[in-house]
Design a protein around this motif. Sequence first.
Motif, PDB file in Angstrom:
ATOM      1  N   GLU A  20       0.834  -1.210   0.000  1.00 51.95           N
ATOM      2  CA  GLU A  20       0.000   0.000   0.000  1.00 51.95           C
ATOM      3  C   GLU A  20       0.873   1.266   0.000  1.00 51.95           C
ATOM      4  OE1 GLU A  20      -3.237   0.714  -0.288  1.00 51.95           O
ATOM      5  OE2 GLU A  20      -2.943   2.829   0.135  1.00 51.95           O
ATOM      6  N   GLU A  23       2.834   1.672  -3.313  1.00 55.34           N
ATOM      7  CA  GLU A  23       2.001   2.206  -4.409  1.00 55.34           C
ATOM      8  C   GLU A  23       1.843   3.722  -4.277  1.00 55.34           C
ATOM      9  OE1 GLU A  23       1.013   0.727  -7.152  1.00 55.34           O
ATOM     10  OE2 GLU A  23       2.090  -1.020  -6.427  1.00 55.34           O
ATOM     11  N   GLN A  24       1.710   4.186  -3.052  1.00 56.12           N
ATOM     12  CA  GLN A  24       1.580   5.635  -2.848  1.00 56.12           C
ATOM     13  C   GLN A  24       2.896   6.342  -3.180  1.00 56.12           C
ATOM     14  OE1 GLN A  24      -0.292   6.732   0.864  1.00 56.12           O
ATOM     15  NE2 GLN A  24      -1.842   5.131   0.648  1.00 56.12           N
ATOM     16  N   TYR A  59      -0.837  15.697  -3.193  1.00 56.53           N
ATOM     17  CA  TYR A  59      -0.671  14.268  -2.927  1.00 56.53           C
ATOM     18  C   TYR A  59       0.308  14.024  -1.777  1.00 56.53           C
ATOM     19  CZ  TYR A  59      -0.773   9.320  -3.266  1.00 56.53           C
ATOM     20  OH  TYR A  59      -0.948   8.007  -2.942  1.00 56.53           O
ATOM     21  N   HIS A  63      -0.621  11.719   1.270  1.00 63.40           N
ATOM     22  CA  HIS A  63       0.201  10.551   1.601  1.00 63.40           C
ATOM     23  C   HIS A  63       0.750  10.636   3.031  1.00 63.40           C
ATOM     24  CE1 HIS A  63       3.157   7.455   1.624  1.00 63.40           C
ATOM     25  NE2 HIS A  63       4.132   8.329   1.740  1.00 63.40           N
ATOM     26  N   SER A 147      -3.173   1.144  -5.091  1.00 60.87           N
ATOM     27  CA  SER A 147      -3.524   1.731  -3.817  1.00 60.87           C
ATOM     28  C   SER A 147      -4.919   2.360  -3.873  1.00 60.87           C
ATOM     29  CB  SER A 147      -2.489   2.812  -3.510  1.00 60.87           C
ATOM     30  OG  SER A 147      -3.067   3.854  -2.798  1.00 60.87           O
ATOM     31  N   VAL A 149      -5.887   4.868  -2.244  1.00 66.62           N
ATOM     32  CA  VAL A 149      -5.707   6.326  -2.355  1.00 66.62           C
ATOM     33  C   VAL A 149      -5.376   6.680  -3.803  1.00 66.62           C
ATOM     34  CG1 VAL A 149      -4.310   8.300  -1.611  1.00 66.62           C
ATOM     35  CG2 VAL A 149      -4.992   6.595   0.047  1.00 66.62           C
ATOM     36  N   GLY A 150      -4.587   5.802  -4.442  1.00 67.34           N
ATOM     37  CA  GLY A 150      -4.250   6.012  -5.847  1.00 67.34           C
ATOM     38  C   GLY A 150      -5.475   5.988  -6.738  1.00 67.34           C
ATOM     39  N   TRP A 153      -7.336   9.147  -6.307  1.00 73.57           N
ATOM     40  CA  TRP A 153      -6.558  10.205  -6.947  1.00 73.57           C
ATOM     41  C   TRP A 153      -6.759  10.194  -8.467  1.00 73.57           C
ATOM     42  CZ3 TRP A 153      -4.730  14.185  -4.599  1.00 73.57           C
ATOM     43  CH2 TRP A 153      -3.834  15.016  -5.262  1.00 73.57           C
TER      44      TRP A 153
END
Length: 159
Positions: A20, A23-24, A59, A63, A147, A149-150, A153
């Motif tokens: 995770e 990936e961020q 970002y 993050h 991710s 979050v990805g 985004w």
Amino acid sequence: MSDTKEYMPWSPDLGVGLQEIDEQHKILINLINRLFNEAILKQSDRATIDSILNELVQYTIIHFSVEESLFRIFDYPDGDSHHQQHEKLKNEVIKIQNKFRNGATVDLELMQFLRKWLTQHIMIDDKKYTPFFLEKGFKSTWSKQRSWVGKIWDSIYLK
Ligand SMILES: [Fe+2]
């Protein structure tokens, strides 16, 4: 994103061992590569460069918040000092954005700074938390593909 020149290639050395988080970090690396591509190679217009810098700032904040949430959840003993480090790094990237908005350019020296800015934080600070998180039950394979979050985004910026 695929036309990006690899100014800062991903390498296994940059992996912290938690998918995770990796990936961020790849999203941040990709933003640095896009910035290099647009500002240095293509010498694109200021609006294009400004939008990448803005993504980088936004970002970075997201993050860091995710990492800091994990520090709180797991009661990570170095959380406070890591948080201080995040504040410093966040202020540095915001300062770069402000300088650009006041007429500065994104040159090679700045790109080198950003590459070092991210590499050193991952290699020195982030890698320290991995054994602790794993010990607390965080699974290294969480987020096998993209991710979450990805995904959020991308859904905002790649519409
Ligand atoms: Fe961090």
